[in-house]
Design a protein around this motif. Structure first.
Motif, mmCIF file in Angstrom:
data_model
loop_
_atom_site.group_PDB
_atom_site.id
_atom_site.type_symbol
_atom_site.label_atom_id
_atom_site.label_comp_id
_atom_site.label_asym_id
_atom_site.label_seq_id
_atom_site.Cartn_x
_atom_site.Cartn_y
_atom_site.Cartn_z
ATOM 1 N N PHE A 83 -45.873 -108.690 8.688
ATOM 2 C CA PHE A 83 -44.528 -108.210 8.387
ATOM 3 C C PHE A 83 -44.656 -106.791 7.837
ATOM 4 N N LEU A 84 -43.987 -105.840 8.455
ATOM 5 C CA LEU A 84 -44.013 -104.444 8.011
ATOM 6 C C LEU A 84 -42.600 -103.975 7.700
ATOM 7 N N PHE A 90 -47.724 -99.269 11.821
ATOM 8 C CA PHE A 90 -48.446 -100.225 12.655
ATOM 9 C C PHE A 90 -49.898 -99.809 12.899
ATOM 10 N N ALA A 91 -50.150 -98.590 13.311
ATOM 11 C CA ALA A 91 -51.515 -98.152 13.648
ATOM 12 C C ALA A 91 -52.432 -98.202 12.430
ATOM 13 N N LYS A 92 -51.933 -97.775 11.285
ATOM 14 C CA LYS A 92 -52.751 -97.806 10.060
ATOM 15 C C LYS A 92 -53.101 -99.240 9.675
ATOM 16 N N VAL A 93 -52.114 -100.112 9.694
ATOM 17 C CA VAL A 93 -52.325 -101.512 9.339
ATOM 18 C C VAL A 93 -53.241 -102.172 10.365
ATOM 19 N N CYS A 111 -46.091 -109.252 15.071
ATOM 20 C CA CYS A 111 -45.884 -108.194 14.083
ATOM 21 C C CYS A 111 -44.414 -107.808 14.158
ATOM 22 N N VAL A 112 -43.741 -107.904 13.020
ATOM 23 C CA VAL A 112 -42.309 -107.628 13.003
ATOM 24 C C VAL A 112 -41.952 -106.672 11.868
ATOM 25 N N GLN A 113 -40.936 -105.885 12.106
ATOM 26 C CA GLN A 113 -40.397 -105.035 11.050
ATOM 27 C C GLN A 113 -39.318 -105.815 10.326
#
Length: 132
Positions: A83-84, A90-93, A111-113
């Motif tokens: 969950f972001l 996204f790329a960093k995580v 992966c969801v915002q």
């Protein structure tokens, strides 16, 4: 036929639950881990100061502590949800996530915002693992 008993998993190496849930539950040969945010297990304070990379490292450290307490490793994880608050992270995580889950068969993942996470976290991750 009776259902397999449920077993709560608890460890002081990960943050204590802040509500009516467990860090993880063993059920039917599977481990269901609650979402972890970047809380320091000893102090209960947020880690990272808003830096998503530092937060992700703490989240994964907390998740690995729960897996270890259950007798599992990241290699037994079959499913995660990330969950972001901002998909621009996204790329960093993903790069840090790959350090934990990038060896062997990587877990299935979503992966969801989200609009917000507890305590102002930028990232939360949960997982499901197969018990050996």
């Amino acid at each position: 036929m009776s259902a397999a008993p449920l077993e709560a998993v608890e460890t002081q190496a990960a943050p204590a639950p802040v509500g009516p849930y467990n860090q993880a539950v063993k059920a039917g040969g599977m481990l269901f881990c609650s979402g972890q945010i970047p809380l320091d297990p000893a102090s209960g304070t947020m880690v990272g100061g808003g830096d998503v990379e530092a937060e992700t490292r703490q989240v994964l450290s907390n998740l690995k502590a729960v897996l270890t307490a259950a007798g599992c490793s990241p290699q037994q994880v079959v499913r995660t949800t990330v969950f972001l608050v901002d998909l621009a992270d996204f790329a960093k995580v993903n790069a840090i996530y790959a350090e934990t889950f990038g060896q062997g068969v990587e877990p299935a993942r979503a992966c969801v915002q989200v609009a917000a996470l507890p305590k102002g976290a930028k990232v939360e991750i949960d997982c499901i693992a197969v018990l050996a």
